[in-house]
Design a protein around this motif. Structure first.
Motif, PDB file in Angstrom:
ATOM      1  N   ASP A   1       0.807  -1.222   0.000  1.00 30.52           N
ATOM      2  CA  ASP A   1       0.000   0.000   0.000  1.00 30.52           C
ATOM      3  C   ASP A   1       0.837   1.268   0.000  1.00 30.52           C
ATOM      4  O   ASP A   1       0.289   2.367   0.119  1.00 30.52           O
ATOM      5  N   THR A   2       2.164   1.137  -0.133  1.00 25.41           N
ATOM      6  CA  THR A   2       3.060   2.277   0.030  1.00 25.41           C
ATOM      7  C   THR A   2       3.728   2.668  -1.284  1.00 25.41           C
ATOM      8  O   THR A   2       4.549   1.907  -1.812  1.00 25.41           O
ATOM      9  N   PRO A   3       3.407   3.852  -1.829  1.00 26.88           N
ATOM     10  CA  PRO A   3       4.087   4.297  -3.041  1.00 26.88           C
ATOM     11  C   PRO A   3       5.609   4.293  -2.842  1.00 26.88           C
ATOM     12  O   PRO A   3       6.113   4.651  -1.783  1.00 26.88           O
ATOM     13  N   GLY A   4       6.311   3.835  -3.884  1.00 31.63           N
ATOM     14  CA  GLY A   4       7.772   3.748  -3.842  1.00 31.63           C
ATOM     15  C   GLY A   4       8.292   2.429  -3.309  1.00 31.63           C
ATOM     16  O   GLY A   4       9.466   2.121  -3.452  1.00 31.63           O
ATOM     17  N   GLN A   5       7.421   1.632  -2.695  1.00 37.99           N
ATOM     18  CA  GLN A   5       7.853   0.349  -2.124  1.00 37.99           C
ATOM     19  C   GLN A   5       7.694  -0.770  -3.141  1.00 37.99           C
ATOM     20  O   GLN A   5       6.781  -0.773  -3.951  1.00 37.99           O
ATOM     21  N   GLY A   6       8.604  -1.745  -3.076  1.00 35.94           N
ATOM     22  CA  GLY A   6       8.531  -2.917  -3.935  1.00 35.94           C
ATOM     23  C   GLY A   6       9.713  -3.830  -3.688  1.00 35.94           C
ATOM     24  O   GLY A   6      10.568  -3.539  -2.845  1.00 35.94           O
ATOM     25  N   PRO A   7       9.772  -4.928  -4.419  1.00 31.32           N
ATOM     26  CA  PRO A   7      10.879  -5.873  -4.247  1.00 31.32           C
ATOM     27  C   PRO A   7      12.224  -5.243  -4.616  1.00 31.32           C
ATOM     28  O   PRO A   7      12.296  -4.349  -5.459  1.00 31.32           O
ATOM     29  N   LYS A   8      13.289  -5.753  -4.004  1.00 28.96           N
ATOM     30  CA  LYS A   8      14.647  -5.302  -4.323  1.00 28.96           C
ATOM     31  C   LYS A   8      15.054  -5.804  -5.703  1.00 28.96           C
ATOM     32  O   LYS A   8      14.470  -6.749  -6.242  1.00 28.96           O
ATOM     33  N   LEU A   9      16.096  -5.175  -6.266  1.00 28.87           N
ATOM     34  CA  LEU A   9      16.635  -5.595  -7.556  1.00 28.87           C
ATOM     35  C   LEU A   9      17.109  -7.042  -7.438  1.00 28.87           C
ATOM     36  O   LEU A   9      17.823  -7.406  -6.501  1.00 28.87           O
ATOM     37  N   HIS A  10      16.698  -7.864  -8.412  1.00 31.03           N
ATOM     38  CA  HIS A  10      17.051  -9.285  -8.405  1.00 31.03           C
ATOM     39  C   HIS A  10      17.037  -9.826  -9.828  1.00 31.03           C
ATOM     40  O   HIS A  10      16.650  -9.129 -10.764  1.00 31.03           O
ATOM     41  N   VAL A  11      17.440 -11.081  -9.978  1.00 34.79           N
ATOM     42  CA  VAL A  11      17.514 -11.702 -11.303  1.00 34.79           C
ATOM     43  C   VAL A  11      17.170 -13.183 -11.173  1.00 34.79           C
ATOM     44  O   VAL A  11      17.360 -13.795 -10.118  1.00 34.79           O
ATOM     45  N   HIS A  12      16.633 -13.745 -12.262  1.00 37.97           N
ATOM     46  CA  HIS A  12      16.277 -15.170 -12.333  1.00 37.97           C
ATOM     47  C   HIS A  12      16.909 -15.787 -13.581  1.00 37.97           C
ATOM     48  O   HIS A  12      17.132 -15.082 -14.571  1.00 37.97           O
ATOM     49  N   PRO A  13      17.125 -17.112 -13.569  1.00 37.02           N
ATOM     50  CA  PRO A  13      17.650 -17.783 -14.761  1.00 37.02           C
ATOM     51  C   PRO A  13      16.545 -18.164 -15.752  1.00 37.02           C
ATOM     52  O   PRO A  13      16.765 -18.952 -16.662  1.00 37.02           O
ATOM     53  N   TYR A  14      15.356 -17.625 -15.578  1.00 33.45           N
ATOM     54  CA  TYR A  14      14.190 -17.897 -16.427  1.00 33.45           C
ATOM     55  C   TYR A  14      13.365 -16.614 -16.539  1.00 33.45           C
ATOM     56  O   TYR A  14      13.567 -15.667 -15.782  1.00 33.45           O
ATOM     57  N   ASP A  15      12.428 -16.578 -17.468  1.00 33.92           N
ATOM     58  CA  ASP A  15      11.530 -15.434 -17.620  1.00 33.92           C
ATOM     59  C   ASP A  15      10.591 -15.308 -16.417  1.00 33.92           C
ATOM     60  O   ASP A  15      10.260 -16.311 -15.764  1.00 33.92           O
ATOM     61  N   GLU A  16      10.151 -14.070 -16.169  1.00 34.35           N
ATOM     62  CA  GLU A  16       9.115 -13.814 -15.165  1.00 34.35           C
ATOM     63  C   GLU A  16       8.081 -12.890 -15.800  1.00 34.35           C
ATOM     64  O   GLU A  16       8.439 -11.890 -16.425  1.00 34.35           O
ATOM     65  N   THR A  17       6.812 -13.238 -15.655  1.00 32.92           N
ATOM     66  CA  THR A  17       5.719 -12.416 -16.150  1.00 32.92           C
ATOM     67  C   THR A  17       4.975 -11.827 -14.957  1.00 32.92           C
ATOM     68  O   THR A  17       4.601 -12.563 -14.041  1.00 32.92           O
TER      69      THR A  17
END
Length: 129
Positions: A53-69
């Protein structure tokens, strides 16, 4: 509208039974509300439920060895995928290609709710922040 994209006689069932699993508890608190690994239901994707519910908040920068939708269910988000910045709202989907670092944040106002589909039967991730 009638669709006939393929001949059903050309597809043989692989023997897997139908399956059901819990993605998230609707009463759960917090941003990460739950996930369902594809291996639990013998499927090829893992599904996560995320929201805040907080503008500006979200998951940290990350990476996967597969696609994410990412599917935006409610609200608006700003996605950072490699060098690209993409804004998306409810009803829109964004692709994070395999090997490309990504993150997203709530643009507000109000709740951001997403369903994140990992194109893997297991959730595999390396955090970069």
């Amino acid at each position: 509208m009638i669709r006939r994209d393929f001949d059903p006689d050309t597809v043989m069932p692989d023997g897997r039974p139908p399956a059901k699993g819990m993605v998230f508890d609707p009463k759960a608190e917090g941003a990460w509300r739950g996930s369902l690994h594809g291996e639990v239901i013998n499927g090829p994707v893992t599904v996560l439920a995320y929201g805040n519910d907080t503008p500006g908040q979200g998951p940290k920068l990350h990476v996967h060895p597969y696609d994410e939708t990412f599917i935006v269910i409610a609200g608006r988000a700003r996605f950072f995928v490699g060098d690209d910045v993409i804004e998306a709202g409810a009803g829109e989907a964004v692709l994070g290609p395999a090997g490309i670092p990504h993150r997203f944040e709530n643009l507000g106002p109000g709740r951001l709710q997403t369903i994140d589909i990992h194109h893997s039967p297991r959730w595999i991730q390396t955090d970069l922040d």
